[in-house]
Design a protein around this motif. Structure first.
Motif, PDB file in Angstrom:
ATOM      1  N   LEU A   1      14.441 -51.975  18.759  1.00 37.59           N
ATOM      2  CA  LEU A   1      15.016 -53.111  18.043  1.00 37.59           C
ATOM      3  C   LEU A   1      16.136 -53.777  18.836  1.00 37.59           C
ATOM      4  O   LEU A   1      16.339 -54.994  18.733  1.00 37.59           O
ATOM      5  N   GLY A   2      16.861 -53.000  19.649  1.00 36.38           N
ATOM      6  CA  GLY A   2      17.866 -53.588  20.521  1.00 36.38           C
ATOM      7  C   GLY A   2      17.250 -54.541  21.523  1.00 36.38           C
ATOM      8  O   GLY A   2      17.752 -55.656  21.752  1.00 36.38           O
ATOM      9  N   GLN A   3      16.150 -54.130  22.136  1.00 37.10           N
ATOM     10  CA  GLN A   3      15.451 -55.016  23.068  1.00 37.10           C
ATOM     11  C   GLN A   3      14.935 -56.264  22.364  1.00 37.10           C
ATOM     12  O   GLN A   3      15.083 -57.383  22.875  1.00 37.10           O
ATOM     13  N   SER A   4      14.356 -56.082  21.191  1.00 34.64           N
ATOM     14  CA  SER A   4      13.818 -57.236  20.461  1.00 34.64           C
ATOM     15  C   SER A   4      14.924 -58.192  20.033  1.00 34.64           C
ATOM     16  O   SER A   4      14.750 -59.415  20.064  1.00 34.64           O
ATOM     17  N   ALA A   5      16.073 -57.637  19.647  1.00 37.49           N
ATOM     18  CA  ALA A   5      17.202 -58.480  19.262  1.00 37.49           C
ATOM     19  C   ALA A   5      17.669 -59.338  20.438  1.00 37.49           C
ATOM     20  O   ALA A   5      17.957 -60.534  20.274  1.00 37.49           O
ATOM     21  N   ALA A   6      17.761 -58.740  21.607  1.00 37.38           N
ATOM     22  CA  ALA A   6      18.187 -59.495  22.785  1.00 37.38           C
ATOM     23  C   ALA A   6      17.176 -60.581  23.150  1.00 37.38           C
ATOM     24  O   ALA A   6      17.555 -61.690  23.553  1.00 37.38           O
ATOM     25  N   THR A   7      15.907 -60.272  23.017  1.00 32.45           N
ATOM     26  CA  THR A   7      14.871 -61.267  23.291  1.00 32.45           C
ATOM     27  C   THR A   7      15.024 -62.462  22.364  1.00 32.45           C
ATOM     28  O   THR A   7      14.977 -63.622  22.793  1.00 32.45           O
TER      29      THR A   7
END
Length: 499
Positions: free
Chosen positions: A458-464
């Motif tokens: 979810l951290g990666q998706s949030a940054a995207t």
């Protein structure tokens, strides 16, 4: 001093580092603010026995993290069992490789820490006076401080089952079967004498009938990294502040038949990830209620109390004359590894904050999403672990004995998707904030989502999403979700598992 960047990430735990890596990979400037002197959070803080669930849905940077750990052990496969120090090494490798700027020891000013114009954050201010300005902010902290200061609607504790049509939420006595105390334990200081008072942290009752809401928080603990290697071990001594009364329930549990008191899940090189196990264990039940909304001093006192309690538990099991010799002999070989947490007395710096604040947004992930009874739109990752709530309190049960309450363990049917709308606030509340850790979820659903591999996803998706919002000059709620999904899939995220 004022720092300007594209994206500010508050929290340098696993989710925060992955968000930073993704933002840099997509060409943006990023600042990570970490209130402690430590990165990686719980993943590098002792949770070496990964709560992975279905590993096939751990994609993207999260999957890459475990592959990098495998390389540390000279193996071709991902490492799901690992030492804390090597997890820290991987996070430090990523920091150096992507030139991520981390501001250590910087905490939000809990009074005036967030400045907004309308529904948009314009800057955040630390206790030190440092000011950070960015187009998008991501709160990856376990506590959700940035989210709360930004005026987002939040909840703590347990919702009623009625609110979202659930079965495992609210007070749970009938379902609290795992990690339960032996039957027949007297609740009073002087056994059989109610006038002597209750044992420490035992309530008169559960506070209501099963399924009703309350504000109590499931228990925290440290994931203890222990070793029985005498060449790499320091003894756990009786801690300053030790109170023998805290362990009277332990002695009575032993008398009633309990023989295991914490896990010794083995990691490489004769180390453990020692977590709560059985009725009296490492969870300091009922002693964290003030943590989620507490100030820093309150939280620090709670963290210290947990450390004293757990060190006291180990010392008691190893040394106390009221503990049978066979139990003392079993636990006596275990101590703290000399090569772990060397700057913190070989004790983890990260308390396991299983749950603190949770956002309330347009989509609230709940039991029905986890059990595939309700459709999840616009997924940004998947979870698969059981809905797992640890005990919340101790109380006198219907038979007049001490019982634990709140432990619920319900396996999901299959891996499930997590909605993008659960990691962004309502647009009227804030248009440039994303919250992938303290996301919008019910208590019992959060018990499945709250796993470190999922937080990294979810951290990666949030940054995207943050990068897309910046480039398209959109609020985080109004971005092109097809564009987001396409980018996530290109970057290896698993959004829907196909069987």
């Amino acid at each position: 001093m004022t720092y300007e960047t594209d994206i500010v990430i508050y929290g340098g735990n696993a989710a925060g580092i992955m968000a930073a890596v993704q933002a840099v990979r997509m060409g943006k400037r990023v600042a990570v603010i970490e209130p402690s002197g430590w990165i990686g959070g719980l993943t590098s803080g002792g949770l070496g026995d990964t709560d992975s669930g279905d590993k096939a849905v751990i994609g993207g940077l999260s999957g890459e993290f475990y592959k990098r750990l495998g390389i540390k052990y000279s193996q071709d496969e991902p490492a799901w069992l690992f030492e804390p120090k090597l997890a820290l090494e991987v996070f430090q490798d990523l920091q150096q490789e992507f030139n991520i700027q981390i501001y250590y020891g910087e905490r939000l000013d809990l009074v005036d820490g967030v400045t907004k114009q309308g529904n948009k954050i314009t800057q955040i201010t630390m206790e030190s006076g440092k000011v950070f300005q960015a187009g998008i902010y991501i709160d990856t902290s376990y506590e959700g401080d940035l989210m709360a200061l930004a005026g987002i609607t939040v909840v703590t504790g347990r919702e009623s089952n009625e609110l979202y049509g659930e079965t495992g939420n609210g007070i749970q006595t009938a379902h609290a079967l795992k990690n339960q105390l032996p039957e027949g334990i007297d609740p009073y200081i002087i056994q059989g004498d109610p006038l002597s008072g209750l044992l420490p942290h035992v309530n008169l009752d559960a506070g209501g009938v099963d399924g009703v809401d309350d504000t109590k928080i499931q228990a925290y603990c440290f994931r203890m990294c222990l070793t029985d290697n005498p060449d790499n071990r320091v003894e756990i001594t009786k801690p300053e502040g030790y109170v023998e009364a805290e362990y009277e329930l332990l002695f009575r549990s032993i008398a009633a038949g309990q023989r295991i008191f914490f896990k010794l899940a083995m990691l490489p090189n004769r180390k453990t990830d020692s977590n709560n196990d059985e009725g009296f264990s490492t969870d300091y039940i009922g002693m964290n209620y003030g943590y989620p909304e507490g100030d820093y001093q309150t939280r620090q006192a709670i963290i210290k109390a947990h450390e004293v309690y757990q060190k006291g538990l180990v010392w008691t099991l190893q040394n106390h004359p009221r503990v049978p010799q066979e139990i003392r002999d079993f636990y006596k070989p275990w101590g703290l590894p000399l090569d772990e947490f060397v700057d913190n007395g070989h004790w983890s710096p990260q308390l396991y904050i299983r749950e603190a604040r949770r956002m309330v947004s347009d989509v609230v992930m709940n039991e029905n999403h986890i059990m595939l009874k309700q459709i999840v739109e616009n997924p940004v990752g998947m979870g698969s672990y059981a809905m797992d709530s640890h005990n919340v309190q101790r109380h006198i049960d219907a038979n007049g004995y001490v019982a634990n309450e709140g432990d619920v363990q319900v396996k999901s049917v299959k891996p499930y998707s997590i909605s993008y709308h659960s990691i962004v606030p309502k647009e009227a509340e804030c248009s440039n904030l994303i919250v992938p850790v303290c996301l919008s979820s019910s208590h019992i659903a959060y018990g499945s989502i709250r796993m470190e591999p999922v937080f990294m996803v979810l951290g990666q998706s949030a940054a995207t999403a943050a990068v897309i919002a910046l480039e398209d000059k959109q609020s985080v709620q109004q971005i092109d979700l097809n564009k987001l999904a396409d980018q996530l899939l290109r970057d290896g995220q698993v959004l829907v598992k196909k069987w």
